[in-house]
Design a protein around this motif. Sequence first.
Motif, PDB file in Angstrom:
ATOM      1  N   MET A   1       0.821  -1.303   0.196  1.00 18.02           N
ATOM      2  CA  MET A   1       0.389   0.050   0.453  1.00 18.02           C
ATOM      3  C   MET A   1       0.715   0.898  -0.163  1.00 18.02           C
ATOM      4  SD  MET A   1      -3.006   0.926   2.741  1.00 18.02           S
ATOM      5  CE  MET A   1      -4.257  -0.405   2.385  1.00 18.02           C
ATOM      6  N   PRO A   2       0.539   2.616  -0.910  1.00 18.05           N
ATOM      7  CA  PRO A   2       1.719   3.261  -0.703  1.00 18.05           C
ATOM      8  C   PRO A   2       1.418   3.932   0.119  1.00 18.05           C
ATOM      9  CG  PRO A   2      -0.040   2.998  -2.684  1.00 18.05           C
ATOM     10  CD  PRO A   2      -0.340   2.091  -2.245  1.00 18.05           C
ATOM     11  N   ASP A   3       2.334   4.640   0.722  1.00 14.59           N
ATOM     12  CA  ASP A   3       2.684   5.491   1.608  1.00 14.59           C
ATOM     13  C   ASP A   3       1.422   6.670   2.228  1.00 14.59           C
ATOM     14  OD1 ASP A   3       4.931   4.112   2.311  1.00 14.59           O
ATOM     15  OD2 ASP A   3       6.683   5.932   2.086  1.00 14.59           O
ATOM     16  N   ASP A   4       1.416   7.419   1.218  1.00 16.17           N
ATOM     17  CA  ASP A   4       0.331   8.729   1.657  1.00 16.17           C
ATOM     18  C   ASP A   4      -1.480   7.705   1.668  1.00 16.17           C
ATOM     19  OD1 ASP A   4       0.778   7.270  -1.582  1.00 16.17           O
ATOM     20  OD2 ASP A   4      -1.273   8.896  -1.778  1.00 16.17           O
ATOM     21  N   VAL A   5      -1.343   6.983   1.282  1.00 12.42           N
ATOM     22  CA  VAL A   5      -3.003   5.715   1.669  1.00 12.42           C
ATOM     23  C   VAL A   5      -2.769   5.768   3.305  1.00 12.42           C
ATOM     24  CG1 VAL A   5      -4.484   4.263   0.875  1.00 12.42           C
ATOM     25  CG2 VAL A   5      -3.238   5.158  -1.088  1.00 12.42           C
ATOM     26  N   ALA A   6      -1.374   4.555   3.575  1.00 12.02           N
ATOM     27  CA  ALA A   6      -1.054   4.185   3.866  1.00 12.02           C
ATOM     28  C   ALA A   6      -1.856   4.930   6.134  1.00 12.02           C
ATOM     29  CB  ALA A   6      -0.696   3.545   4.613  1.00 12.02           C
TER      30      ALA A   6
END
Length: 66
Positions: free
Chosen positions: A1-6
């Motif tokens: 999962m991309p950092d911004d979404v996490a």
Amino acid sequence: MPDDVAEQLAALPARQVSAYVTEALRRRRISDDMRATLRAAGHKDFPYDPIGAAQRLAAQQVSPEA
């Protein structure tokens, strides 16, 4: 999962993550269904490009009304 979404999910209260993801997936399905319907009706599909759209608008390649 991309950092911004996490990070966005981590900022939610633990009990709201499932509801948030469920709503996001339902909205995506509705959006995908609408795009498929428009394509079937002969409308062209354009990629999501907000930066490019803003640049074309600023360069007056497209009128604000469009």
